[in-house]
Motif scaffolding. Structure first.
Motif, short mmCIF file in Angstrom:
data_model
loop_
_atom_site.label_atom_id
_atom_site.label_comp_id
_atom_site.label_asym_id
_atom_site.label_seq_id
_atom_site.Cartn_x
_atom_site.Cartn_y
_atom_site.Cartn_z
N TYR A 82 3.37 -55.74 -48.00
CA TYR A 82 4.30 -55.34 -47.12
C TYR A 82 4.30 -55.69 -45.71
O TYR A 82 4.81 -54.93 -44.67
N THR A 83 3.54 -56.82 -45.38
CA THR A 83 3.79 -57.30 -44.15
C THR A 83 4.42 -58.45 -44.05
O THR A 83 4.12 -59.30 -44.87
N PRO A 84 5.41 -58.78 -43.33
CA PRO A 84 6.28 -60.10 -42.88
C PRO A 84 5.33 -61.08 -42.88
O PRO A 84 4.34 -61.01 -42.40
N GLU A 85 5.81 -62.41 -43.05
CA GLU A 85 5.29 -63.54 -42.82
C GLU A 85 4.87 -63.62 -41.39
O GLU A 85 5.72 -63.14 -40.46
N LYS A 86 3.60 -64.36 -41.13
CA LYS A 86 3.01 -64.27 -39.45
C LYS A 86 2.96 -63.15 -38.88
O LYS A 86 2.69 -62.92 -37.70
N GLY A 87 2.57 -61.99 -39.65
CA GLY A 87 2.30 -60.55 -39.14
C GLY A 87 1.00 -60.59 -39.04
O GLY A 87 0.04 -61.57 -39.10
N LYS A 88 0.47 -59.15 -38.61
CA LYS A 88 -0.77 -58.82 -38.66
C LYS A 88 -1.55 -57.89 -39.50
O LYS A 88 -0.58 -56.92 -39.88
N ALA A 89 -2.62 -58.00 -39.87
CA ALA A 89 -3.30 -56.94 -40.88
C ALA A 89 -4.90 -57.12 -40.40
O ALA A 89 -5.07 -57.88 -40.12
N GLY A 90 -5.43 -56.07 -41.17
CA GLY A 90 -6.78 -56.17 -40.82
C GLY A 90 -7.58 -54.72 -41.35
O GLY A 90 -6.88 -53.83 -41.98
N ILE A 91 -9.00 -54.91 -41.35
CA ILE A 91 -9.80 -53.82 -41.99
C ILE A 91 -10.95 -53.57 -40.94
O ILE A 91 -11.45 -54.57 -40.30
N GLU A 92 -11.19 -52.47 -40.84
CA GLU A 92 -12.51 -52.00 -39.93
C GLU A 92 -13.44 -50.94 -40.72
O GLU A 92 -12.74 -50.09 -41.53
N ILE A 93 -14.64 -51.18 -40.81
CA ILE A 93 -15.51 -50.23 -41.37
C ILE A 93 -16.57 -49.81 -40.39
O ILE A 93 -17.41 -50.78 -39.65
N SER A 94 -16.83 -48.50 -40.13
CA SER A 94 -17.65 -48.17 -39.26
C SER A 94 -18.25 -46.70 -39.39
O SER A 94 -17.70 -46.37 -40.45
N LEU A 95 -19.12 -46.12 -38.62
CA LEU A 95 -19.46 -44.74 -38.82
C LEU A 95 -18.43 -44.04 -37.98
O LEU A 95 -18.25 -44.27 -37.20
N GLN A 96 -18.11 -42.70 -38.70
CA GLN A 96 -17.12 -42.20 -38.02
C GLN A 96 -17.54 -41.45 -36.60
O GLN A 96 -18.84 -40.91 -36.47
N SER A 97 -16.78 -41.41 -35.67
CA SER A 97 -17.42 -41.02 -34.21
C SER A 97 -16.48 -39.67 -33.80
O SER A 97 -15.54 -39.56 -34.43
N SER A 98 -16.95 -39.08 -32.88
CA SER A 98 -16.37 -37.96 -32.47
C SER A 98 -15.09 -38.21 -31.65
O SER A 98 -14.20 -37.56 -31.43
#
Length: 209
Positions: A82-98
């Motif tokens: 559901y992101t149009p062509e030439k759009g941006k997407a991404g994933i981040e994984i971390s430890l949850q912070s305050s």
């Protein structure tokens, strides 16, 4: 049709309490990366700018890899689809912070565009944080409260794409809830969506079908 039947079977198992959970030490980053790799052909076809950011030395999570894969598959599939062509997407994984807890509390107090579970900050100690974002179609504000319900697909998404079961996010939320985690999102129509998932480091509990 096969996808729809499998999704309905998974929903039935969850609601009947017969869904099997078989946790084992799982490398969350490696699992996420394998799902990202599955989507690379579509990412390339749409010329999306896809970003990945993983924290170093994340501990293995005692989780059912099949269920966790379903979470990643649904969130990443929606993001790319559901992101149009030439759009941006991404994933981040971390430890949850305050700092994230404070940001969420601030956004809620200011009444900004956030659809969160009421206890989003309650289970925030010792958790892995997963963030999947995009610059896609977004979720209409008047429909955000329905996004985790069965068979729901937002109007703007149905106009762009007629395929889809409307069960993916319902299943994801059920898996996260059974894992003692939380899921919420921020979204603005025509600007994009970011989903947040926390998974407690205590891991999933084994459950026989």
């Amino acid at each position: 049709m096969v996808e729809l039947v499998n999704a309905l079977l998974n929903v039935s198992r969850m609601e009947l309490g017969t869904f099997v959970v078989e946790p084992e030490p799982t490398d969350v980053v490696a699992l996420a990366q394998s799902v990202v790799d599955e989507h690379k052909p579509q990412i390339k076809v749409k010329a999306l700018k896809f970003s990945q950011k993983y924290a170093d030395n994340l501990p293995k999570l005692n989780a059912d890899p099949k269920l966790l894969r379903m979470v990643f598959q649904n969130l990443l599939s929606n993001s790319v689809k559901y992101t149009p062509e030439k759009g941006k997407a991404g994933i981040e994984i971390s430890l949850q912070s305050s700092s994230l807890r404070g940001a969420v509390a601030t956004k809620q107090s200011q009444g900004s565009e956030i659809a969160a579970l009421p206890s989003v900050a309650r289970n925030d100690k010792g958790a892995i944080l997963i963030k999947v974002s995009d610059t896609g179609y977004g979720i209409p504000k008047n429909q955000q409260d329905k996004i985790f319900t069965k068979l729901f697909r937002a109007d703007n998404v149905r106009e762009q794409d007629t395929e889809g079961t409307g069960l993916g996010l319902y299943i994801v939320k059920s898996i996260i809830d059974h894992s003692g985690g939380k899921i919420w999102f921020e979204s603005e129509e025509n600007k994009g969506t970011t989903f947040y998932v926390t998974l407690p480091l205590a891991g999933m509990k084994k459950k026989e079908g």
